[in-house]
Design a protein around this motif. Structure first.
Motif: not given
Length: 124
Positions: A70, A99, A120
């Protein structure tokens, strides 16, 4: 064991499905067989240059055949080409996205039965 599914991602919070047994957190490393909070201090990660090989090695060691990286909610987290090349050199397919989109890609891959890992970052 498959990779844990993400329930939701919002600013500052990644929430996983209760079946994962993992608490909510700001940043997460997820992979086949589980995951954990992603502590940037372990590898000296910063927004620039961004995600390093040392950040993704754990995902490969856990058996990830595809990895989702991400960029943050405001696309502030970098992903150097060297990191992507290293993963590809390990035979790993790489996905890079904002993300929220990264979470959708990751969950789709989990549902498809892919051995997937992901990093993430839930803020900037």
């Amino acid at each position: 064991m498959p990779s844990p599914k993400i329930d939701s991602i919002s600013w500052g919070v990644v929430t996983l499905l209760p079946s994962s047994g993992l608490p909510s957190g700001k940043d997460y490393k997820l992979h086949p067989n589980g995951g954990r909070a992603w502590d940037w201090g372990e590898t000296g990660t910063r927004h620039a240059p961004g995600i390093q090989q040392s950040d993704v090695e754990e995902l490969v060691q856990a058996g990830a055949e595809e990895v989702v990286l991400s960029l943050g909610m405001q696309l502030k987290l970098g992903v150097p080409e060297e990191t992507v090349r290293w993963l590809e050199g390990q035979g790993v397919k790489v996905h890079v996205a904002e993300t929220s989109e990264a979470g959708e890609i990751y969950n789709r891959l989990v549902e498809e039965g892919v051995l997937v890992g992901g990093l993430f970052h839930s803020t900037c």
